[in-house]
Design a protein around this motif. Sequence first.
Motif, PDB file in Angstrom:
ATOM      1  N   ALA A  74       6.044   6.079  44.773  1.00  0.00           N
ATOM      2  CA  ALA A  74       6.480   5.685  43.439  1.00  0.00           C
ATOM      3  C   ALA A  74       6.375   6.829  42.442  1.00  0.00           C
ATOM      4  CB  ALA A  74       5.666   4.496  42.929  1.00  0.00           C
ATOM      5  N   ILE A  75       5.622   7.865  42.790  1.00  0.00           N
ATOM      6  CA  ILE A  75       5.333   8.948  41.856  1.00  0.00           C
ATOM      7  C   ILE A  75       5.978  10.269  42.269  1.00  0.00           C
ATOM      8  CG2 ILE A  75       3.471  10.309  40.818  1.00  0.00           C
ATOM      9  CD1 ILE A  75       3.660   7.418  39.846  1.00  0.00           C
ATOM     10  N   VAL A  76       6.202  10.473  43.543  1.00  0.00           N
ATOM     11  CA  VAL A  76       6.733  11.752  44.029  1.00  0.00           C
ATOM     12  C   VAL A  76       8.024  12.122  43.313  1.00  0.00           C
ATOM     13  CG1 VAL A  76       7.703  12.946  46.026  1.00  0.00           C
ATOM     14  CG2 VAL A  76       5.664  11.551  46.297  1.00  0.00           C
ATOM     15  N   GLU A  77       8.133  13.416  42.931  1.00  0.00           N
ATOM     16  CA  GLU A  77       9.344  13.889  42.260  1.00  0.00           C
ATOM     17  C   GLU A  77       9.705  15.313  42.644  1.00  0.00           C
ATOM     18  OE1 GLU A  77       9.000  14.534  38.034  1.00  0.00           O
ATOM     19  OE2 GLU A  77       6.816  14.688  38.170  1.00  0.00           O
ATOM     20  N   ASP A  78       8.996  15.908  43.598  1.00  0.00           N
ATOM     21  CA  ASP A  78       9.227  17.309  43.931  1.00  0.00           C
ATOM     22  C   ASP A  78       9.552  17.475  45.411  1.00  0.00           C
ATOM     23  OD1 ASP A  78       6.487  18.640  45.383  1.00  0.00           O
ATOM     24  OD2 ASP A  78       6.325  16.648  44.490  1.00  0.00           O
ATOM     25  N   ALA A  79      10.035  18.658  45.774  1.00  0.00           N
ATOM     26  CA  ALA A  79      10.474  18.929  47.138  1.00  0.00           C
ATOM     27  C   ALA A  79       9.333  18.810  48.142  1.00  0.00           C
ATOM     28  CB  ALA A  79      11.107  20.312  47.215  1.00  0.00           C
ATOM     29  N   VAL A  80       8.176  19.394  47.827  1.00  0.00           N
ATOM     30  CA  VAL A  80       7.060  19.354  48.767  1.00  0.00           C
ATOM     31  C   VAL A  80       6.622  17.918  49.012  1.00  0.00           C
ATOM     32  CG1 VAL A  80       4.673  20.060  49.188  1.00  0.00           C
ATOM     33  CG2 VAL A  80       6.271  21.666  48.131  1.00  0.00           C
ATOM     34  N   GLY A  81       6.455  17.152  47.941  1.00  0.00           N
ATOM     35  CA  GLY A  81       6.014  15.767  48.082  1.00  0.00           C
ATOM     36  C   GLY A  81       6.983  14.935  48.889  1.00  0.00           C
ATOM     37  N   PHE A  82       8.286  15.080  48.641  1.00  0.00           N
ATOM     38  CA  PHE A  82       9.267  14.298  49.385  1.00  0.00           C
ATOM     39  C   PHE A  82       9.316  14.702  50.858  1.00  0.00           C
ATOM     40  CE2 PHE A  82      11.274  13.062  45.279  1.00  0.00           C
ATOM     41  CZ  PHE A  82      11.316  11.697  45.511  1.00  0.00           C
TER      42      PHE A  82
END
Length: 573
Positions: A74-82
């Motif tokens: 619900a919070i991820v917004e960046d390339a590494v996180g995704f």
Amino acid sequence: MKTNKWLLLVALSLVLSLVLAACGNKDKDEDKTAAPDKEDDKATEQPTEEAGEPDAEQVLNLIESAAIPSVDSAIVEDAVGFNVLNNVNEGLYRLNLENIAEPAMAAEEAEVSEDGLTYTFKLRDANWSDGTPVTAHDFVFAWQRAIDPATGSPYGPFMMSGVIKNATAISEEKMDKSELGVVAEDDKTLVVTLERPVPYFLSLMSFGTFYPQKEEFVTSKGDAYATNSDNLLYNGPFILTEWDGTGDSWVYKKNEHYWDADNVKLETINVDVVKDSATAVKLYNDGKKDRAGVSGDLALQYGTHEEARNESDTAVFYFKFNQERGGKETPLANVNIRKAIAKSFEKEDLADVVLANGSTAANFLVPRDFAYDESGTDFRDISGDHLVYNAEEAKEYWAKGLEELGVTELELEILGGDTELSKKMDEYFKSQLEGNLEGLKIKLKEVPFAVRLELDGNQDYDIQVSGWGPDFQDPISFMDLFVTGGTNNLMSFSNKEYDELIAATKDELALDPAARYEAFAKAEKILLEDEAAIAPIYQRGLIQLQKPYFKGLGVHPFGADYSYKWAYISGKE
């Protein structure tokens, strides 16, 4: 270069109704070249990979260029996180090796109503990493949590508003999250109701924001949820271990509870954050890492190496010009100042000499070799170039801007990354801008990627080196970023005509591909040529060193960058 998988996706995108409020993939870390975790076979020249069976210890050693900001879907917004999320969790669908969305947590293709508004998913027998079953209720909980304003999800409203019934009203606090058009009829049946027909909806089901979450686990963890690898639950090919929430290393372990575990060959993936390209290459040459990105002098040195891969990319990088900071208008609110800066640095030299990794100068926002009209024409050939380098024109705009502001000099800050390549780029920008624009002083602020995301979110910068890659194959994935009030705008840019054109591509022009692309072209001209709201810099290219025994990496042109599900080691001596 278009491949068959692109043509399949193009056929889909031509008829999109495209009602996403803000479709974009993850703010991008500009120094992905320092990380061996970005391979792009969608438009690349790759060495022929001979098939082979896994015949060695299935342990992979990789590098990332930045730490993990979050693994909360619900919070991820960046390339590494995704990317992490894509490998440790799974949604109803997953992009396969051909980048086609196929059933994952869904047991079979969805049943779609005749009017295209209702999707019924039957879930397969699958378990979380704690051995409990994944149910339809887990999707309902996760999606409601992502659209709930109280959660503060950066992607929930983007991905659901205008798509899933009542999502917009919920995000605007006009309805309760329980009214979201997603219902669990029973443990194995999920019914989703849309606002209007969305032909690309199934491809969205592979995106991280739509992954399930187990309510009992999330609520029991409270504020500690997703703060480290022990406070997460997994339903994907791997589980995350040895991540403390802040550290520069983590480990993926094969998830024995994964429904398709028999087809997951890797047992362990060790990841370390390495921000320096020279260090990454040394680790690769010493046999400690299995992929390494190279740039600058190293790219020139290793560009013809037998293990080098020249990889193109759909991420585009640009300056964001912040027009309001701390509640006050900045000098960048002046269009002539923006145009001056946008046209005052030599992009070709940056790409060829500083980056030297296959990246190309960008005079556009929507990348090349990405979006095509119904005749197969690249959108770039329709829209053309904007804000081309011209030092003399830049000086003229600069003089006008200073006169309008009533000053003779300005000091502006450039916010960039803290990696080796980022610092080289920033020094190049400083030299170019100060050299061409008399009276300009540039201060460099170089921070870790997670800090840059925070500063961007707070709109606490003057000029920011930013980048974006698409979530799916359509210009709207880029163009929707800069509508008035958009969550990813974060620079106080507003243009009524631009907003109207983007709105039209989602509504009356949605089923008229030619008119729709013409609207995108007009909007791109407004954004760049007329307003210089941003200043395009380059479209990323990569040179990666990859061990020949590393096979089966899944590479995606939108959504998460890659999948390890099918990767394996074969032929390692």
